[in-house]
Design an enzyme around this catalytic site. Sequence first.
Site, PDB file in Angstrom:
ATOM      1  N   LEU A   1       0.836  -1.205   0.000  1.00  0.00           N
ATOM      2  CA  LEU A   1       0.000   0.000   0.000  1.00  0.00           C
ATOM      3  C   LEU A   1       0.865   1.247   0.000  1.00  0.00           C
ATOM      4  O   LEU A   1       0.480   2.286  -0.507  1.00  0.00           O
ATOM      5  CB  LEU A   1      -0.885   0.026   1.244  1.00  0.00           C
ATOM      6  N   GLY A   2       2.036   1.136   0.604  1.00  0.00           N
ATOM      7  CA  GLY A   2       2.895   2.309   0.669  1.00  0.00           C
ATOM      8  C   GLY A   2       4.122   2.042   1.505  1.00  0.00           C
ATOM      9  O   GLY A   2       4.203   1.029   2.206  1.00  0.00           O
TER      10      GLY A   2
ATOM     11  N   GLY B   1       7.494   5.989   6.977  1.00  0.00           N
ATOM     12  CA  GLY B   1       8.720   6.262   7.703  1.00  0.00           C
ATOM     13  C   GLY B   1       9.228   5.056   8.457  1.00  0.00           C
ATOM     14  O   GLY B   1      10.420   4.908   8.684  1.00  0.00           O
TER      15      GLY B   1
ATOM     16  N   GLY C   1       8.317   1.685   7.812  1.00  0.00           N
ATOM     17  CA  GLY C   1       8.304   0.399   7.134  1.00  0.00           C
ATOM     18  C   GLY C   1       7.273   0.357   6.033  1.00  0.00           C
ATOM     19  O   GLY C   1       6.592   1.334   5.748  1.00  0.00           O
ATOM     20  N   ARG C   2       7.188  -0.822   5.434  1.00  0.00           N
ATOM     21  CA  ARG C   2       6.261  -0.995   4.325  1.00  0.00           C
ATOM     22  C   ARG C   2       4.910  -1.426   4.849  1.00  0.00           C
ATOM     23  O   ARG C   2       4.825  -2.171   5.820  1.00  0.00           O
ATOM     24  CB  ARG C   2       6.803  -2.084   3.394  1.00  0.00           C
ATOM     25  N   VAL C   3       3.863  -1.007   4.166  1.00  0.00           N
ATOM     26  CA  VAL C   3       2.511  -1.369   4.571  1.00  0.00           C
ATOM     27  C   VAL C   3       1.866  -2.178   3.450  1.00  0.00           C
ATOM     28  O   VAL C   3       1.905  -1.779   2.285  1.00  0.00           O
ATOM     29  CB  VAL C   3       1.650  -0.116   4.855  1.00  0.00           C
TER      30      VAL C   3
ATOM     31  N   LYS D   1       1.706  -3.546   8.732  1.00  0.00           N
ATOM     32  CA  LYS D   1       2.891  -2.705   8.656  1.00  0.00           C
ATOM     33  C   LYS D   1       4.081  -3.553   9.074  1.00  0.00           C
ATOM     34  O   LYS D   1       4.095  -4.150  10.149  1.00  0.00           O
ATOM     35  CB  LYS D   1       2.720  -1.497   9.584  1.00  0.00           C
TER      36      LYS D   1
ATOM     37  N   ASP E   1       3.283  11.653  16.230  1.00  0.00           N
ATOM     38  CA  ASP E   1       3.567  11.774  14.799  1.00  0.00           C
ATOM     39  C   ASP E   1       2.296  12.103  14.014  1.00  0.00           C
ATOM     40  O   ASP E   1       1.933  11.408  13.077  1.00  0.00           O
ATOM     41  CB  ASP E   1       4.226  10.487  14.285  1.00  0.00           C
TER      42      ASP E   1
END
Length: 669
Positions: free
Chosen positions: A354-355, A358, A360-362, A377, A474
């Site tokens: 999905l993306g 900051g 990690g990868r999702v 995630k 965040d």
Amino acid sequence: MSSSTLVLLQLLYLISLILPAFSANDDNQFAYSGFSGANLTMDGATITSGGLLELTNGTVQQKGHAFYPVPLRFVRSPNGSVLSFSASFVFAILSVYTDLSAHGMAFVIVPSMNFSAALPGQFLGLANIQSNGNSSNHFFAVELDTIQNKEFGDINANHAGVNMNGLRSEQSYYAGYYDDKDGNFHNLSLISREAMQVWVDYDSNNTQITVAMAPIKVARPMKPLFTASYNLTSVITDVAYVGFSSATGTINVRHCVLGWSFAINSPASAINLGKLPKLPRMGPKPRSKVLEIVLPVATASFVLTVGIIGLVLIRRHMRYTELREDWEVEFGPHRFSYKDLYHATEGFKNENLLGVGGFGRVYKGTLPVSKLEIAVKRVCHESRQGMKEFVAEIVSIGRLQHHNLVQLLGYCRRRGELFLVYDYMPNGSVDKYIHSIEGKTILTWAQRWHIIKGIASCLVYLHEEWEKAVIHRDIKASNVLLDGDMNGRLGDFGLARLYDHDDDPQTTHVVGTIGYLAPELGHTSKATPLTDVFAFGMFVLEVACGQRPINQSSLDSQTMLVDWVLEQWNKGSLVSTVDSRLEGNYNVREAVLAINLGLLCSHPFANARPSMRQVIHYLDGSIPLPEMSPTDLSYHMMTIMQNEGFDEYIMTSSSMVSNGTASAISNGR
Ligand SMILES: *[C@@H]1O[C@H](CO)[C@@H](O)[C@H](O)[C@H]1NC(C)=O
Ligand SMILES: *[C@@H]1O[C@H](CO)[C@@H](O)[C@H](O)[C@H]1NC(C)=O
Ligand SMILES: *[C@@H]1O[C@H](CO)[C@@H](O)[C@H](O)[C@H]1NC(C)=O
Ligand SMILES: *[C@@H]1O[C@H](CO)[C@@H](O)[C@H](O)[C@H]1NC(C)=O
Ligand SMILES: *[C@@H]1O[C@H](CO)[C@@H](O)[C@H](O)[C@H]1NC(C)=O
Ligand SMILES: *[C@@H]1O[C@H](CO)[C@@H](O)[C@H](O)[C@H]1NC(C)=O
Ligand SMILES: *[C@@H]1O[C@H](CO)[C@@H](O)[C@H](O)[C@H]1NC(C)=O
Ligand SMILES: *[C@@H]1O[C@H](CO)[C@@H](O)[C@H](O)[C@H]1NC(C)=O
């Protein structure tokens, strides 16, 4: 009556004796308490000198049958309904192993005693693969099955069932009985080597079959084990044999009948339990010749099978191996198995990415059983230090529930990796809409206002309404996700904290995202609710103005969004800062309120910022915003930016940041 008629009658009588099909027994009942001297038609079965009917004698893959020698007439007139009948018998299954047996036995009513084509094993000597279930079989059976055969839909490896024409039971239940006194169900183990009694009754008036069983010392239970509704007229032939069928598989078993009574159109007479033969004592495991041959072969194939299974398991284990420590037990329910996550995301396929954020990868995924859509995630994390606290926090975050929060469902750990499982948000993150390239849908003002209010109420919940104050650390447009109804939901919690734990406490690393970091974090690096308020202010400005907190205006210069807004305000046109892509379609009062509130929240002095509770009041208009002048704020802004060294913390935190803002900074240097 003439003599010729008499001769004819006698002839007819003789013929009826010769052709058993026409000579069904008229006194249609019998009872055996022990089988000494009984005249049964048997194949495979024997009657021991003690009077015990052994259907099978301990040979493997054996069929055994025993029948009342003459067929019985089950109808009053040709093609009539099958009459009521009643049977009872005492049986015992003697296996060389106390916990293992095969396969089972059945009380049967059959049109013929020829079972040469039937198979042993799971077919119980009654049918074979082709004939199983064929309505031309015309057999009725009450099976006592000690193996669970999935192909026949068996409920377990210890059940009684009624079968028509095949091995798939019409109705079945766990072997056992209901206690007459307290109504409790007691399990019986068919292979316990104990004698048990079974009662089978068919009522032709309502085509009901009733099956009951009990240990030999217990009288017939009032509540049957189960009943089945089946019109046996279509199953049992007009004239049929009654008896038993049984079969062994690979285990040395003796299926024994101790007593048996049967009657048509009346209850079966009681078996004289006192006269039953004794069961042989099962001594130490007899060593049959067959076993001597079978055992080594079986052992060898067993070892081979175990070896192969072991290899497969090890491979699977390597693939799905997880890191799990003792302290995690208490977090058990929140733990996902890596295997499930692996399958959910189709092995973390790139198509499901999905993306890249900051931390990690999702990946998008669908849980195998529940079909729930999730976002996983995948966070790389080398250090074990602080992991326990972090997981504890993650789990406590999982307990947070708010309409504007992305629900954390759980986690999973592997060596060097942490997986966080969230509800899947179909509409992606707010920044994609705010900073969309030409042509993509943008958010309307009403949607933006709704999102701002939602995130504010979520922050009140986190800061004030939950058990303890939770600081998000965040808040930014890319962490505000949109659910199916375009509600803003705050995601990516506490991750900043992971890096906090990681760090040497000596160095003051600031964590968060450039542009959203409150100035005081430069010296204290201590996140507080007010540092969240600062980031929220930035977020509000970003959403209202449609611009990033720090804008890369040219290669060497960046513009702070706050400065730009103040500058415009100074020039007297605050509304000119509202996102131009809205083309004037916005509520002016709300937009001005939002921008003012954004400025107030991102005030450089922490104690000048409102609390999130106050923010809510400002947003719903129940308290007016304090008077603000552009000059005051900008004065503070500029001094802070210059004197406190904004650069300093850009540098320290740039390693934590991966997206557009960070690269903008590094390009600028
Ligand atoms: C057993 O019964 C059958 C059928 O009634 C009969 O033909 C046979 O003679 C009987 N045998 C003995 C030993 O009584
Ligand atoms: C069991 O019965 C079969 C015949 O059905 C016979 O061949 C075999 O010898 C018997 N085995 C034992 C151990 O009595
Ligand atoms: C009984 O059924 C058979 C076959 O269904 C048929 O041939 C026969 O005529 C029937 N007999 C009577 C008396 O109805
Ligand atoms: C038993 O049935 C088989 C076929 O299923 C047949 O070949 C055999 O002749 C029959 N035996 C007797 C005694 O009728
Ligand atoms: C059932 O058995 C009959 C007689 O043996 C045979 O003709 C028929 O094809 C079988 N039906 C099925 C479905 O196997
Ligand atoms: C009886 O056995 C069944 C199935 O094996 C099991 O589900 C059930 O819990 C048992 N009941 C008792 C009282 O042991
Ligand atoms: C079945 O019905 C008949 C006539 O109504 C009756 O005499 C008989 O007792 C009934 N049988 C059972 C088992 O209920
Ligand atoms: C059972 O089936 C037969 C034949 O189909 C029918 O004559 C009879 O009435 C049925 N019995 C009941 C109780 O429905």
